[in-house]
Motif scaffolding. Structure first.
Motif, PDB file in Angstrom:
ATOM      1  N   VAL A 182       0.857  -1.178   0.000  1.00 22.45           N
ATOM      2  CA  VAL A 182       0.000   0.000   0.000  1.00 22.45           C
ATOM      3  C   VAL A 182       0.894   1.229   0.000  1.00 22.45           C
ATOM      4  O   VAL A 182       1.857   1.297   0.757  1.00 22.45           O
ATOM      5  CB  VAL A 182      -0.908   0.026   1.253  1.00 22.45           C
ATOM      6  CG1 VAL A 182      -1.798   1.253   1.258  1.00 22.45           C
ATOM      7  CG2 VAL A 182      -1.741  -1.236   1.338  1.00 22.45           C
TER       8      VAL A 182
ATOM      9  N   LYS B  25       5.814   3.125   0.639  1.00 20.04           N
ATOM     10  CA  LYS B  25       5.185   1.810   0.622  1.00 20.04           C
ATOM     11  C   LYS B  25       5.168   1.202   2.015  1.00 20.04           C
ATOM     12  O   LYS B  25       6.152   1.265   2.748  1.00 20.04           O
ATOM     13  CB  LYS B  25       5.935   0.868  -0.312  1.00 20.04           C
ATOM     14  CG  LYS B  25       5.252  -0.485  -0.489  1.00 20.04           C
ATOM     15  CD  LYS B  25       6.063  -1.453  -1.302  1.00 20.04           C
ATOM     16  CE  LYS B  25       6.071  -1.062  -2.756  1.00 20.04           C
ATOM     17  NZ  LYS B  25       6.716  -2.057  -3.624  1.00 20.04           N
TER      18      LYS B  25
ATOM     19  N   SER C 287      -4.730   1.314  -3.495  1.00 24.87           N
ATOM     20  CA  SER C 287      -3.930   2.170  -2.628  1.00 24.87           C
ATOM     21  C   SER C 287      -4.723   3.396  -2.182  1.00 24.87           C
ATOM     22  O   SER C 287      -4.723   3.766  -1.001  1.00 24.87           O
ATOM     23  CB  SER C 287      -2.652   2.597  -3.354  1.00 24.87           C
ATOM     24  OG  SER C 287      -1.872   3.412  -2.535  1.00 24.87           O
TER      25      SER C 287
END
Length: 119
Positions: free
Chosen positions: A9, A16, A72
């Motif tokens: 994500v 990240k 995301s």
């Protein structure tokens, strides 16, 4: 055996992290291992066993770059809502759950292909 999905994500800064999901339990870590460790702690399983396959999280025909970006985005919205004691709209929650399920199915297919190649 508990089924666990670990997804990368990106936060709003483009950094990240990883989210581990098992049923209605979720955890986050800076690495996939941290996310898994936190999740197993939440699950309270002292005798946890799993087969772990680590794959690169590049877009492919099973889960595209557009789907990765939307996942995301929705995960960031979910975290913001959670931190405020709120929830996503029903439409956003349904889309998030659909994308998580799609990525889990894609990961399952990728794993089956790897297993077939190793036989």
């Amino acid at each position: 055996m508990t089924t666990v999905a670990i997804l990368p994500v990106l936060n709003t800064n483009g950094e990240k992290s990883y989210r581990a999901i098992a049923g209605d339990r979720q955890s986050v870590g800076q690495t996939a291992g941290q996310a898994l460790d936190a999740l197993t702690s939440l699950l309270g399983e002292t005798d946890f066993s799993a087969l772990i396959v680590i794959q690169r999280f590049n877009p492919d025909e099973l889960f595209t770059i557009q789907q990765q970006k939307k996942l995301s985005e929705l995960m960031n919205l979910w975290r913001t809502a959670r931190d405020r004691g709120q929830t996503l709209s029903p439409q956003q929650q349904a889309e998030l759950e659909s994308l998580v399920e799609t990525e889990l199915q894609a990961a399952t297919i990728r794993t089956e292909v790897l297993l077939q190649q190793s036989i």
